[in-house]
Design a protein around this motif. Structure first.
Motif, PDB file in Angstrom:
ATOM      1  N   ILE B  28       0.877  -1.174   0.000  1.00  0.00           N
ATOM      2  CA  ILE B  28       0.000   0.000   0.000  1.00  0.00           C
ATOM      3  C   ILE B  28       0.910   1.218   0.000  1.00  0.00           C
ATOM      4  CG2 ILE B  28      -1.740   1.296   1.287  1.00  0.00           C
ATOM      5  CD1 ILE B  28      -2.754  -1.296   0.073  1.00  0.00           C
ATOM      6  N   ASP B  29       0.741   2.081  -0.985  1.00  0.00           N
ATOM      7  CA  ASP B  29       1.683   3.176  -1.165  1.00  0.00           C
ATOM      8  C   ASP B  29       0.926   4.416  -1.626  1.00  0.00           C
ATOM      9  OD1 ASP B  29       3.988   4.557  -1.318  1.00  0.00           O
ATOM     10  OD2 ASP B  29       4.788   3.524  -3.074  1.00  0.00           O
ATOM     11  N   GLY B  30       0.615   5.276  -0.677  1.00  0.00           N
ATOM     12  CA  GLY B  30      -0.062   6.520  -1.044  1.00  0.00           C
ATOM     13  C   GLY B  30      -1.542   6.339  -1.323  1.00  0.00           C
ATOM     14  N   LEU B  31      -2.212   5.550  -0.470  1.00  0.00           N
ATOM     15  CA  LEU B  31      -3.646   5.300  -0.652  1.00  0.00           C
ATOM     16  C   LEU B  31      -4.444   6.496  -0.129  1.00  0.00           C
ATOM     17  CD1 LEU B  31      -5.667   2.818  -1.293  1.00  0.00           C
ATOM     18  CD2 LEU B  31      -5.823   2.649   1.173  1.00  0.00           C
ATOM     19  N   SER B  32      -5.316   7.043  -0.959  1.00  0.00           N
ATOM     20  CA  SER B  32      -6.154   8.167  -0.531  1.00  0.00           C
ATOM     21  C   SER B  32      -7.564   7.988  -1.078  1.00  0.00           C
ATOM     22  CB  SER B  32      -5.601   9.499  -1.062  1.00  0.00           C
ATOM     23  OG  SER B  32      -4.288   9.701  -0.636  1.00  0.00           O
ATOM     24  N   PHE B  33      -8.540   8.183  -0.203  1.00  0.00           N
ATOM     25  CA  PHE B  33      -9.936   8.224  -0.667  1.00  0.00           C
ATOM     26  C   PHE B  33     -10.798   8.703   0.498  1.00  0.00           C
ATOM     27  CE2 PHE B  33      -9.619   4.138   1.354  1.00  0.00           C
ATOM     28  CZ  PHE B  33     -10.856   3.935   1.942  1.00  0.00           C
ATOM     29  N   THR B  34     -12.037   8.997   0.213  1.00  0.00           N
ATOM     30  CA  THR B  34     -12.954   9.389   1.285  1.00  0.00           C
ATOM     31  C   THR B  34     -14.194   8.516   1.230  1.00  0.00           C
ATOM     32  OG1 THR B  34     -13.939  11.028  -0.148  1.00  0.00           O
ATOM     33  CG2 THR B  34     -12.259  11.807   1.380  1.00  0.00           C
ATOM     34  N   LEU B  35     -14.865   8.466   2.362  1.00  0.00           N
ATOM     35  CA  LEU B  35     -16.059   7.635   2.482  1.00  0.00           C
ATOM     36  C   LEU B  35     -17.068   8.431   3.299  1.00  0.00           C
ATOM     37  CD1 LEU B  35     -17.260   4.799   2.062  1.00  0.00           C
ATOM     38  CD2 LEU B  35     -16.097   4.074   4.115  1.00  0.00           C
ATOM     39  N   ARG B  36     -18.261   8.609   2.765  1.00  0.00           N
ATOM     40  CA  ARG B  36     -19.270   9.402   3.446  1.00  0.00           C
ATOM     41  C   ARG B  36     -20.315   8.515   4.110  1.00  0.00           C
ATOM     42  NH1 ARG B  36     -17.469  13.875   0.711  1.00  0.00           N
ATOM     43  NH2 ARG B  36     -17.184  12.768  -1.228  1.00  0.00           N
ATOM     44  N   GLN B  37     -21.116   9.149   4.935  1.00  0.00           N
ATOM     45  CA  GLN B  37     -22.235   8.437   5.560  1.00  0.00           C
ATOM     46  C   GLN B  37     -23.165   7.883   4.493  1.00  0.00           C
ATOM     47  OE1 GLN B  37     -24.309  11.089   8.164  1.00  0.00           O
ATOM     48  NE2 GLN B  37     -23.669   9.884   9.923  1.00  0.00           N
ATOM     49  N   ARG B  38     -23.820   6.797   4.816  1.00  0.00           N
ATOM     50  CA  ARG B  38     -24.792   6.173   3.899  1.00  0.00           C
ATOM     51  C   ARG B  38     -24.175   5.770   2.573  1.00  0.00           C
ATOM     52  NH1 ARG B  38     -29.421   7.522   6.670  1.00  0.00           N
ATOM     53  NH2 ARG B  38     -29.147   9.537   7.636  1.00  0.00           N
ATOM     54  N   GLU B  39     -22.876   5.559   2.580  1.00  0.00           N
ATOM     55  CA  GLU B  39     -22.235   5.230   1.327  1.00  0.00           C
ATOM     56  C   GLU B  39     -21.668   3.809   1.416  1.00  0.00           C
ATOM     57  OE1 GLU B  39     -19.771   7.987  -1.785  1.00  0.00           O
ATOM     58  OE2 GLU B  39     -18.973   7.786   0.207  1.00  0.00           O
ATOM     59  N   ILE B  40     -21.785   3.070   0.334  1.00  0.00           N
ATOM     60  CA  ILE B  40     -21.102   1.781   0.247  1.00  0.00           C
ATOM     61  C   ILE B  40     -20.091   1.907  -0.889  1.00  0.00           C
ATOM     62  CG2 ILE B  40     -21.324  -0.677  -0.176  1.00  0.00           C
ATOM     63  CD1 ILE B  40     -24.057  -0.628   0.966  1.00  0.00           C
ATOM     64  N   VAL B  41     -18.833   1.762  -0.524  1.00  0.00           N
ATOM     65  CA  VAL B  41     -17.776   1.917  -1.510  1.00  0.00           C
ATOM     66  C   VAL B  41     -17.112   0.564  -1.721  1.00  0.00           C
ATOM     67  CG1 VAL B  41     -15.506   2.919  -1.914  1.00  0.00           C
ATOM     68  CG2 VAL B  41     -17.354   4.347  -1.091  1.00  0.00           C
ATOM     69  N   GLY B  42     -16.973   0.197  -2.966  1.00  0.00           N
ATOM     70  CA  GLY B  42     -16.364  -1.088  -3.283  1.00  0.00           C
ATOM     71  C   GLY B  42     -14.919  -0.910  -3.703  1.00  0.00           C
ATOM     72  N   LEU B  43     -14.080  -1.856  -3.283  1.00  0.00           N
ATOM     73  CA  LEU B  43     -12.669  -1.828  -3.688  1.00  0.00           C
ATOM     74  C   LEU B  43     -12.397  -3.083  -4.496  1.00  0.00           C
ATOM     75  CD1 LEU B  43      -9.855  -0.382  -3.284  1.00  0.00           C
ATOM     76  CD2 LEU B  43      -9.442  -2.106  -1.546  1.00  0.00           C
ATOM     77  N   ILE B  44     -11.824  -2.895  -5.674  1.00  0.00           N
ATOM     78  CA  ILE B  44     -11.503  -4.052  -6.505  1.00  0.00           C
ATOM     79  C   ILE B  44     -10.067  -3.918  -6.958  1.00  0.00           C
ATOM     80  CG2 ILE B  44     -12.277  -3.017  -8.701  1.00  0.00           C
ATOM     81  CD1 ILE B  44     -13.544  -5.816  -9.261  1.00  0.00           C
ATOM     82  N   GLY B  45      -9.448  -5.034  -7.263  1.00  0.00           N
ATOM     83  CA  GLY B  45      -8.062  -5.005  -7.722  1.00  0.00           C
ATOM     84  C   GLY B  45      -7.610  -6.426  -7.971  1.00  0.00           C
ATOM     85  N   GLU B  46      -6.455  -6.557  -8.586  1.00  0.00           N
ATOM     86  CA  GLU B  46      -5.957  -7.884  -8.923  1.00  0.00           C
ATOM     87  C   GLU B  46      -5.678  -8.697  -7.664  1.00  0.00           C
ATOM     88  OE1 GLU B  46      -4.158  -9.054 -12.010  1.00  0.00           O
ATOM     89  OE2 GLU B  46      -3.754  -7.184 -13.051  1.00  0.00           O
ATOM     90  N   ALA B  47      -5.590 -10.008  -7.824  1.00  0.00           N
ATOM     91  CA  ALA B  47      -5.168 -10.840  -6.705  1.00  0.00           C
ATOM     92  C   ALA B  47      -3.771 -10.391  -6.290  1.00  0.00           C
ATOM     93  CB  ALA B  47      -5.138 -12.302  -7.139  1.00  0.00           C
TER      94      ALA B  47
END
Lengths: 342, 613
Positions: B28-47
């Motif tokens: 993990i190198d420089g991970l940035s994001f935000t997550l708000r109330q009532r939000e479902i955020v999905g994360l996808i990526g290679e194995a």
């Protein structure tokens, strides 16, 4: 369930012992040794030799001897089935009595040593695991390498030199009590316990004082592997997923430590039990250094004098005790770890 | 900006490293994001892209020997990484809950699950041990575990994978966290339970104003439940898009790659490996297949397969779908005679396999191959790829050593693996690559038919796309027929011409993919399709009014019901269904169905077909 498991294990244990007795009986007789000539000395007359041979019962066919030993021919005298281990060929007294005198000494010595080693080693191993590579961890590593690399009689002698000869805080290595003290009446054979039972606190303290150095020697030797084992298991437990998840769930630190310790204890207990069984016969060098007439000393004497009944008796008793200890360990293991099924 | 609109979680430049100094790697190198109330955020990526590491790092944790080396994780404005241990502990489990992968490993093997859930609850709430246990029972009931009063006293090893997964979910939710981090939370669950859980979570998020960070490998989950999709690449977020935009116009090459099949299908592209000649004589024909497994110490048997008829034409792919335990895998194994069928006939071309002597059967195997679910287990880790591929050639051909070598290289090229790897061992190769090797081995002897037993179930989305492409290409070029066994209806739709739905060892519906997927008739097919999450945000499950579900548990395959096997769970069941054994009937449109109400027209269409996908 539990009772049935214990019963099964005991039955299997008895079967193992019977097999062992028979195997040892024949194996001893394969030794290139002649106990008869040992008894009658060099150059005996043919009659004296024959008479000694008859006396030991060695003139009879070997199967008859075995039946006699097992107690399947009670008309000729008591055997195993009658609770007799035979008569010593050297001293002429019953083996049961002799072992009864020597075994408690060893049990007292190593039980005390294991208790202290356990109490010391488990926290030290845990500390090492909490900070792998830290100062405490490195110190422990060097110590266990150091303690384990030299034989125990050598440490015993060093301790005698240091604590008795130089510092004078320990009694001379001359047995369980000073020669001037009369031992308490024999009940268990363990002098500390007997002294307490007889209400003689001064004798109790003196016995402990005399046990100080031999116990210290054994603790010094035993702690090394126990610390290593606890540390290793603890490191593994601390890295396990369920400990990580316990942190995720926000469990208090002490509770996480308890989760890990319990997981680390199960395999450590097994090691300690195996070491205990091993030390029953293996404490002989320490016994020698401190002139304690324990079971180790006794068995060495029995082997050197070709005292077949004594050798057989020692093997049988030590194996029996070891089997009981393993059974107890498996039960403790099952209590700690529910995955272990009876 | 009001408090309600302020982000619940704000991650800035988060980095996790393994090792120190120059050797350190940073998943993990420089991970940035935000997550708000009532939000479902999905994360996808290679194995292996660090999704699980990222999920843990949001808790301020890293799996030893890794450690967080920098950044901020601000939860409700407070930086978790700058807090003291005790303050952080209070947030973990109470405000932020996490569901990790490998649920059985995450549960303490030495403690009853009820105690563990109770301990987690009591770490954040004033409660004694009894309260903890009551809470545990409530939570277990909430996650759909039957008989929670008894299950609280179970140990982790006494639970099935799905059950352990649910126990972990119960623990994560025990203090009702405001933010739930879920790392593939439904990987061990059946589709129907997966949908139930995600429905429930979606609803909770909407109602209580909490939020969810969902690590997912399945596009269907993202499409159906997430508001936004994040793509993790090289340790940081490469794409951050609202879900509809992500599926409609993916920006990154990776996103475009994993969505390619879906977009092809949506645009009506080729959905399979070629067309099948109508009226062709079937290559494989199964009639009345029965497989029973005896139970030790009992005269009863497990009826794994019961009266299955299937026919597969040359160049055709038949999909076999159903929940776990429906008997799909057993049919596949009987087909290649890995297990001896109890009854019925299996014909391959003009030969009856059941009557063949062992040597003849072995020769037939050259034409009749199988690829298994677990690519790791089905290749000998000690053998080089050269030796793995040579084995079938040794058994079935008379080629010289040199010819075998060149054939092996040719096979590797056919399945898209660099022939330069021929002297490597399987160790260290990815699941997708290994599955390609399995396929290469299967086609080594020029078979005409391959059983594919869930070949894509452990693969990452990108590897699935690659494998589907490969299977289609091989079918076109070699004229292969497949029996494609899978619980993943999305892949079945990409690959199959016809599909058969199994329930409790029987086929309940059989027809073309179009018939079964767009207009399922059997109540079980309907429920299965309704529960499946297709990767199409235009048809979100959460937007649907009626979410048809089957109730209750699958009956035991030992004591099967007398009448219709589905009767106890079927929403359209009538009293006579309980007593009436069901026959597979052919409908006028060519499909077969095992339901007397549908067959006789008794079950009218208005009882809920409009909402089907």
């Amino acid at each position: 369930m539990l009772v049935r498991y214990i019963a099964t294990r005991l039955v299997i244990g008895v079967a193992q012992l019977v097999g062992l007795v028979i195997a040892v009986f024949f194996l001893i007789r394969l030794l290139p040794a002649d106990p008869v000539s040992r008894l009658v000395g060099l150059n005996p007359s043919a009659e004296a030799y024959a008479q000694a041979e008859r006396q030991l019962g060695l003139d009879r066919p070997i199967l008859t001897q075995l039946l006699h030993y097992l107690g399947l021919a009670p008309e000729e005298g008591p055997g195993l089935l009658q609770g007799s281990l035979g008569i010593s060929w050297v001293t002429g007294s019953p083996i049961v009595e002799e072992i009864g005198r020597h075994l408690p000494v060893t049990i007292e010595l190593i039980t005390l040593s294991f208790l202290i080693a356990f109490v010391l080693a488990v926290p030290i191993g845990m500390l090492g695991a909490l900070k792998p590579g830290g100062k405490a961890d490195r110190g422990v590593f060097i110590y266990s390498l150091f303690a384990g690399s030299q034989p125990e009689f050598w440490w015993g002698l060093l301790f005698v030199y240091l604590f008795f000869f130089t510092l004078g805080v320990a009694p001379p290595p001359l047995g369980s009590l000073s020669p001037l003290t009369s031992p308490p009446p024999e009940i268990t054979g363990m002098i500390t316990v007997d002294a307490l039972l007889a209400g003689r606190p001064d004798t109790f303290v003196e016995a402990l004082h005399h046990l100080m150095l031999p116990v210290a020697t054994l603790v010094f030797i035993l702690s090394g592997p126990i610390i290593k084992m606890v540390r290793q298991n603890m490191v593994r437990a601390l890295r396990s997923d369920f400990v990580l998840y316990a942190h995720c769930a926000g469990l208090p630190r002490w509770q996480v430590a308890r989760y890990a310790l319990r997981a680390a204890m199960a395999p450590s207990i097994t090691l300690i039990g195996i070491l205990y069984g091993f030390m029953l016969g293996g404490a002989v060098l320490v016994e020698s250094v401190f002139s304690l007439s324990g079971i180790g000393q006794y068995s060495v004497r029995a082997v050197l004098s070709f005292d077949y009944p004594a050798i057989q008796g020692v093997v049988l008793i030590i194996t029996g005790i070891s089997l009981l200890i393993y059974l107890a360990l498996d039960l403790i293991h099952a209590v700690i770890d529910p995955r272990v099924a009876y | 900006m009001t408090a309600a609109e302020a982000p619940m979680l704000e991650v800035r430049d988060l980095s996790v490293a393994y090792g120190v100094g120059r050797d350190a790697v940073r998943p993990i190198d420089g991970l940035s994001f935000t997550l708000r109330q009532r939000e479902i955020v999905g994360l996808i990526g290679e194995a292996g892209s660090g999704k699980s590491t990222a999920a843990l790092a949001l808790m301020g944790l890293a799996r030893p020997p890794g450690h967080i080396v920098g950044g901020q994780v601000a939860f409700e404005g407070r930086d978790l990484l700058a807090m003291d241990d005790e303050a952080l502990r209070r947030i973990r489990g109470r405000d932020i809950g996490i569901i990790v992968q490998n649920p059985r490993g995450a549960l303490n093997p030495m403690l009853k699950v009820g105690r563990q859930i109770g301990n987690a609850y009591r770490a954040h709430n004033k409660a004694n041990r009894g309260d903890g246990k009551r809470r545990a029972i409530d939570m277990l009931r909430m996650v759909g575990i039957n008989d929670p009063e008894r299950r609280v006293d179970a140990y982790a090893h006494e639970l099935s994978g799905g059950m352990a997964q649910r126990a972990l979910i119960a623990m994560a939710l025990s203090s009702m966290p405001k933010l739930l981090i879920a790392d593939e939370p439904t990987s061990g669950l059946d589709v129907t339970i997966q949908a139930q859980f995600l429905d429930q979570m979606w609803q909770t998020v909407q109602e209580t104003g909490s939020a969810m960070f969902l690590v997912a490998q399945e596009l269907g989950i993202l499409a159906n439940y997430c508001d936004r999709v994040l793509v993790l690449q090289n340790g940081h977020i490469a794409e951050d898009a609202p879900v509809r935009q992500f599926f409609a116009a993916p920006q990154q090459p990776y996103s475009r790659e994993i969505l390619r099949l879906e977009q092809d299908t949506a645009e009506g592209g080729i959905a399979s490996g070629g067309t099948v000649k109508a009226g062709a004589e079937p290559l494989v024909r199964i009639t009345g297949l029965v497989k029973n497994f005896p139970i030790k110490g009992s005269s009863k048997v497990v009826q794994a397969v019961h009266d299955v008829d299937l026919a597969i034409a040359p160049g055709e792919t038949l999909g076999l779908v159903g929940e776990s335990g429906s008997g799909k895998t057993t049919v596949g194994r009987c087909l290649v005679h890995l297990t001896e069928p109890t009854g019925g006939e299996i014909r391959f071309g003009d030969r009856n396999l059941s009557g063949l002597p062992a040597t003849a059967l072995r020769q037939m195997r050259a034409k009749l191959q199988i690829v298994f679910q677990d690519p790791y287990d089905s290749l000998n880790p000690r053998w080089t790829i050269r030796r793995i591929l040579r084995e079938p050639l040794d058994l079935h051909t008379e080629l010289s050593r040199g010819e075998k070598d060149s054939r092996s290289r040719e096979l590797l090229e056919m399945v898209g693996v660099d022939p330069g790897l021929i002297d490597r061992r399987p160790q260290g190769l990815g699941a997708g690559m290994l599955q390609r090797l399995n396929i290469a081995r299967a086609i080594a002897t020029n078979p005409s038919f391959i059983v594919l037993d869930e070949p894509t179930s452990v693969l990452s989305p990108r590897a699935v796309v690659g494998l589907v492409d490969l299977l289609r290409r091989l079918q076109r070029n070699l004229g292969l027929s497949y029996l494609f066994i899978s619980h993943d209806l999305t892949t079945v739709r990409y690959l199959c011409h016809r599909v058969a739905v199994m329930y409790l060892g029987q086929i309940v519906e059989k027809g073309s993919v179009d018939q079964v997927f767009n207009d399922p008739k059997h109540p079980y097919s309907k429920a299965l399709l309704a529960a499946h999450l297709f990767p199409d945000p235009g048809q979100r499950r959460v937007d649907r009014q009626d979410r048809r579900e089957l109730e209750g548990e699958i009956p035991s395959p030992i004591d099967l019901p007398k009448g219709c096997y589905l009767a106890s769970r079927c929403p359209s069941a009538k009293p006579e269904c309980q007593a009436r054994p069901q026959e597979l009937t052919i409908l006028p449109d060519g499909r077969s169905i095992r339901c007397w109400r549908v067959a006789t027209g008794d079950l009218a269409d208005q009882e809920g077909l409009q909402h089907a996908v």
